[in-house]
Write a protein that holds these residues in place. Structure first.
Motif, PDB file in Angstrom:
ATOM      1  N   PHE A 118       0.833  -1.195   0.000  1.00  0.00           N
ATOM      2  CA  PHE A 118       0.000   0.000   0.000  1.00  0.00           C
ATOM      3  C   PHE A 118       0.872   1.250   0.000  1.00  0.00           C
ATOM      4  CE2 PHE A 118      -3.095  -3.061   1.120  1.00  0.00           C
ATOM      5  CZ  PHE A 118      -4.357  -2.511   0.937  1.00  0.00           C
ATOM      6  N   TYR A 119       0.353   2.305  -0.649  1.00  0.00           N
ATOM      7  CA  TYR A 119       0.995   3.628  -0.660  1.00  0.00           C
ATOM      8  C   TYR A 119       0.108   4.583   0.120  1.00  0.00           C
ATOM      9  CZ  TYR A 119       2.407   8.249  -2.364  1.00  0.00           C
ATOM     10  OH  TYR A 119       2.806   9.575  -2.444  1.00  0.00           O
ATOM     11  N   ASN A 120       0.756   5.429   0.936  1.00  0.00           N
ATOM     12  CA  ASN A 120       0.009   6.429   1.684  1.00  0.00           C
ATOM     13  C   ASN A 120       0.756   7.760   1.646  1.00  0.00           C
ATOM     14  OD1 ASN A 120      -2.074   7.432   3.431  1.00  0.00           O
ATOM     15  ND2 ASN A 120      -0.604   7.333   5.119  1.00  0.00           N
ATOM     16  N   ASN A 121      -0.022   8.844   1.581  1.00  0.00           N
ATOM     17  CA  ASN A 121       0.554  10.183   1.656  1.00  0.00           C
ATOM     18  C   ASN A 121      -0.442  11.058   2.416  1.00  0.00           C
ATOM     19  OD1 ASN A 121       1.706  12.725   1.271  1.00  0.00           O
ATOM     20  ND2 ASN A 121       2.488  12.175  -0.751  1.00  0.00           N
ATOM     21  N   SER A 122      -0.149  11.283   3.704  1.00  0.00           N
ATOM     22  CA  SER A 122      -1.079  12.032   4.547  1.00  0.00           C
ATOM     23  C   SER A 122      -0.655  13.485   4.731  1.00  0.00           C
ATOM     24  CB  SER A 122      -1.219  11.349   5.912  1.00  0.00           C
ATOM     25  OG  SER A 122       0.046  11.164   6.531  1.00  0.00           O
ATOM     26  N   GLU A 123       0.251  13.975   3.874  1.00  0.00           N
ATOM     27  CA  GLU A 123       0.587  15.397   3.921  1.00  0.00           C
ATOM     28  C   GLU A 123      -0.650  16.233   3.620  1.00  0.00           C
ATOM     29  OE1 GLU A 123       4.587  16.988   2.534  1.00  0.00           O
ATOM     30  OE2 GLU A 123       4.288  15.280   1.198  1.00  0.00           O
ATOM     31  N   GLU A 124      -0.767  17.364   4.295  1.00  0.00           N
ATOM     32  CA  GLU A 124      -1.891  18.258   4.032  1.00  0.00           C
ATOM     33  C   GLU A 124      -1.813  18.815   2.621  1.00  0.00           C
ATOM     34  OE1 GLU A 124      -4.088  22.210   5.939  1.00  0.00           O
ATOM     35  OE2 GLU A 124      -2.330  21.332   6.924  1.00  0.00           O
ATOM     36  N   GLU A 125      -0.593  19.120   2.158  1.00  0.00           N
ATOM     37  CA  GLU A 125      -0.389  19.585   0.787  1.00  0.00           C
ATOM     38  C   GLU A 125       0.765  18.783   0.183  1.00  0.00           C
ATOM     39  OE1 GLU A 125      -2.309  21.546  -0.838  1.00  0.00           O
ATOM     40  OE2 GLU A 125      -3.546  22.065   0.899  1.00  0.00           O
ATOM     41  N   PRO A 126       0.488  17.584  -0.352  1.00  0.00           N
ATOM     42  CA  PRO A 126       1.561  16.743  -0.887  1.00  0.00           C
ATOM     43  C   PRO A 126       2.181  17.332  -2.147  1.00  0.00           C
ATOM     44  CG  PRO A 126      -0.571  15.814  -1.431  1.00  0.00           C
ATOM     45  CD  PRO A 126      -0.836  16.969  -0.509  1.00  0.00           C
ATOM     46  N   ARG A 127       3.412  16.950  -2.381  1.00  0.00           N
ATOM     47  CA  ARG A 127       4.096  17.365  -3.610  1.00  0.00           C
ATOM     48  C   ARG A 127       3.454  16.637  -4.782  1.00  0.00           C
ATOM     49  NH1 ARG A 127       8.724  14.691  -5.264  1.00  0.00           N
ATOM     50  NH2 ARG A 127       8.945  13.988  -3.128  1.00  0.00           N
ATOM     51  N   PRO A 128       2.884  17.374  -5.757  1.00  0.00           N
ATOM     52  CA  PRO A 128       2.192  16.700  -6.855  1.00  0.00           C
ATOM     53  C   PRO A 128       3.169  16.101  -7.861  1.00  0.00           C
ATOM     54  CG  PRO A 128       2.204  19.060  -7.238  1.00  0.00           C
ATOM     55  CD  PRO A 128       2.836  18.850  -5.888  1.00  0.00           C
ATOM     56  N   GLY A 129       2.644  15.170  -8.662  1.00  0.00           N
ATOM     57  CA  GLY A 129       3.437  14.661  -9.775  1.00  0.00           C
ATOM     58  C   GLY A 129       3.763  13.186  -9.678  1.00  0.00           C
ATOM     59  N   ARG A 130       4.688  12.804 -10.531  1.00  0.00           N
ATOM     60  CA  ARG A 130       5.015  11.396 -10.748  1.00  0.00           C
ATOM     61  C   ARG A 130       5.955  10.840  -9.682  1.00  0.00           C
ATOM     62  NH1 ARG A 130       9.252   9.379 -15.224  1.00  0.00           N
ATOM     63  NH2 ARG A 130       8.752   7.157 -15.334  1.00  0.00           N
ATOM     64  N   ARG A 131       5.645   9.623  -9.238  1.00  0.00           N
ATOM     65  CA  ARG A 131       6.545   8.818  -8.432  1.00  0.00           C
ATOM     66  C   ARG A 131       6.820   7.528  -9.211  1.00  0.00           C
ATOM     67  NH1 ARG A 131       4.846  13.029  -6.140  1.00  0.00           N
ATOM     68  NH2 ARG A 131       4.568  13.240  -3.879  1.00  0.00           N
ATOM     69  N   ILE A 132       8.023   6.999  -9.066  1.00  0.00           N
ATOM     70  CA  ILE A 132       8.344   5.679  -9.615  1.00  0.00           C
ATOM     71  C   ILE A 132       8.469   4.714  -8.442  1.00  0.00           C
ATOM     72  CG2 ILE A 132       9.970   4.303 -10.957  1.00  0.00           C
ATOM     73  CD1 ILE A 132      10.818   6.877 -12.373  1.00  0.00           C
ATOM     74  N   ILE A 133       7.658   3.664  -8.446  1.00  0.00           N
ATOM     75  CA  ILE A 133       7.710   2.639  -7.409  1.00  0.00           C
ATOM     76  C   ILE A 133       8.470   1.440  -7.983  1.00  0.00           C
ATOM     77  CG2 ILE A 133       6.408   1.279  -5.752  1.00  0.00           C
ATOM     78  CD1 ILE A 133       5.942   4.293  -5.514  1.00  0.00           C
ATOM     79  N   SER A 134       9.578   1.072  -7.324  1.00  0.00           N
ATOM     80  CA  SER A 134      10.456   0.016  -7.829  1.00  0.00           C
ATOM     81  C   SER A 134      10.442  -1.190  -6.892  1.00  0.00           C
ATOM     82  CB  SER A 134      11.889   0.535  -7.969  1.00  0.00           C
ATOM     83  OG  SER A 134      11.956   1.641  -8.845  1.00  0.00           O
ATOM     84  N   PHE A 135      10.594  -2.379  -7.489  1.00  0.00           N
ATOM     85  CA  PHE A 135      10.576  -3.637  -6.742  1.00  0.00           C
ATOM     86  C   PHE A 135      11.802  -4.467  -7.118  1.00  0.00           C
ATOM     87  CE2 PHE A 135       6.265  -2.262  -6.900  1.00  0.00           C
ATOM     88  CZ  PHE A 135       5.558  -2.875  -5.886  1.00  0.00           C
ATOM     89  N   GLN A 136      12.397  -5.146  -6.127  1.00  0.00           N
ATOM     90  CA  GLN A 136      13.455  -6.123  -6.388  1.00  0.00           C
ATOM     91  C   GLN A 136      13.424  -7.200  -5.307  1.00  0.00           C
ATOM     92  OE1 GLN A 136      17.682  -4.926  -6.262  1.00  0.00           O
ATOM     93  NE2 GLN A 136      17.933  -6.010  -8.203  1.00  0.00           N
ATOM     94  N   VAL A 137      13.584  -8.452  -5.718  1.00  0.00           N
ATOM     95  CA  VAL A 137      13.527  -9.595  -4.810  1.00  0.00           C
ATOM     96  C   VAL A 137      14.865 -10.326  -4.851  1.00  0.00           C
ATOM     97  CG1 VAL A 137      12.360 -11.787  -4.333  1.00  0.00           C
ATOM     98  CG2 VAL A 137      11.048  -9.826  -5.143  1.00  0.00           C
ATOM     99  N   THR A 138      15.324 -10.801  -3.691  1.00  0.00           N
ATOM    100  CA  THR A 138      16.593 -11.520  -3.579  1.00  0.00           C
ATOM    101  C   THR A 138      16.366 -12.864  -2.905  1.00  0.00           C
ATOM    102  OG1 THR A 138      17.807  -9.430  -3.394  1.00  0.00           O
ATOM    103  CG2 THR A 138      18.954 -11.416  -2.682  1.00  0.00           C
ATOM    104  N   ASP A 139      16.997 -13.934  -3.449  1.00  0.00           N
ATOM    105  CA  ASP A 139      16.829 -15.258  -2.844  1.00  0.00           C
ATOM    106  C   ASP A 139      17.947 -15.553  -1.843  1.00  0.00           C
ATOM    107  OD1 ASP A 139      19.076 -16.105  -4.299  1.00  0.00           O
ATOM    108  OD2 ASP A 139      17.878 -17.028  -5.888  1.00  0.00           O
ATOM    109  N   SER A 140      17.925 -16.747  -1.285  1.00  0.00           N
ATOM    110  CA  SER A 140      18.864 -17.096  -0.215  1.00  0.00           C
ATOM    111  C   SER A 140      20.292 -17.259  -0.702  1.00  0.00           C
ATOM    112  CB  SER A 140      18.402 -18.368   0.494  1.00  0.00           C
ATOM    113  OG  SER A 140      18.209 -19.418  -0.431  1.00  0.00           O
ATOM    114  N   ALA A 141      20.510 -17.315  -2.009  1.00  0.00           N
ATOM    115  CA  ALA A 141      21.869 -17.345  -2.567  1.00  0.00           C
ATOM    116  C   ALA A 141      22.323 -15.954  -2.986  1.00  0.00           C
ATOM    117  CB  ALA A 141      21.945 -18.296  -3.753  1.00  0.00           C
ATOM    118  N   ARG A 142      21.560 -14.930  -2.593  1.00  0.00           N
ATOM    119  CA  ARG A 142      21.858 -13.532  -2.916  1.00  0.00           C
ATOM    120  C   ARG A 142      21.777 -13.234  -4.411  1.00  0.00           C
ATOM    121  NH1 ARG A 142      26.846 -11.975   1.258  1.00  0.00           N
ATOM    122  NH2 ARG A 142      25.737 -12.586   3.166  1.00  0.00           N
TER     123      ARG A 142
END
Length: 204
Positions: free
Chosen positions: A118-142
């Motif tokens: 989940f994404y949350n932004n509870s600022e009264e006046e948030p900074r508008p515009g684009r965010r990039i949400i990135s994901f990376q997964v690592t296993d037990s062998a790194r």
């Protein structure tokens, strides 16, 4: 086996499994919006898939990272997981904008958690515009997956009145030239978006 007797010899073969495949992460979506003042929004779904071609009953996933770019300038903008599994810890670092899931666990558990980000932004006046949400997964062998990303757009609302301050009081003397009363005028709009201004009126 000859004509007299049979000899039987037994030996053992050990199968050694190697962990040599990187995890593969498929988000299966590209963009979403968050509107100022909204409740937290789920930014992943059950369409997300996590795959590791190594033997999943013997090898595990050790961590997953999800981060916001650009880095938030307040802890009021954050990511969190709306689920839990024993043995997997969650921590959001507001200084880097990174949510870290850590702890060796089965790939299915990590997939379930990654489907509940989940994404949350509870600022009264948030900074508008684009965010990039990135994901990376690592296993037990790194071994790490490729970084997968999607866009999140923060939409702001024009919900606050402009503010204007002027100097004064002023004294105008009969038969004198016009008096400048706007010197020192300060005009601002508390809204965070670049909203157009309709008009400015002066009333006597």
């Amino acid at each position: 086996n000859d004509t007299e007797d049979v000899t039987v010899v037994r030996t053992e073969v050990t199968i050694i499994l190697t962990i040599d495949n990187r995890p593969e992460l498929y988000l299966n979506f590209t963009a979403t919006n968050f509107t100022e003042g909204s409740e937290p929004i789920r930014v992943t779904s059950n369409r997300l898939r996590l795959v590791d071609k190594d033997h999943n009953d013997y090898f595990s996933i050790s961590q997953a990272k999800i981060w916001i770019d650009p880095t938030p300038d307040t802890p009021l903008e954050n990511l969190f997981v709306n689920s839990n599994f024993s043995g997997i810890d969650f921590n959001f670092n507001s200084s880097t904008g990174t949510l870290l899931l850590s702890g060796d666990a089965h790939i299915s558990q990590y997939q379930s958690l990654l489907q509940s980000i989940f994404y949350n932004n509870s600022e009264e006046e948030p900074r508008p515009g684009r965010r990039i949400i990135s994901f990376q997964v690592t296993d037990s062998a790194r071994l790490s997956s490729d970084v997968e990303t999607f866009d999140l757009n923060v939409l702001v609302v024009n919900d606050r009145a402009p503010e204007i301050r002027v100097g004064g009081p002023f004294a105008f003397f009969e038969r004198h030239p016009p008096l400048l009363i706007s010197d020192g005028l300060i005009y601002s709009d508390p809204d965070s978006g670049d909203f157009p201004q309709e008009r400015l009126e002066g009333i006597i």
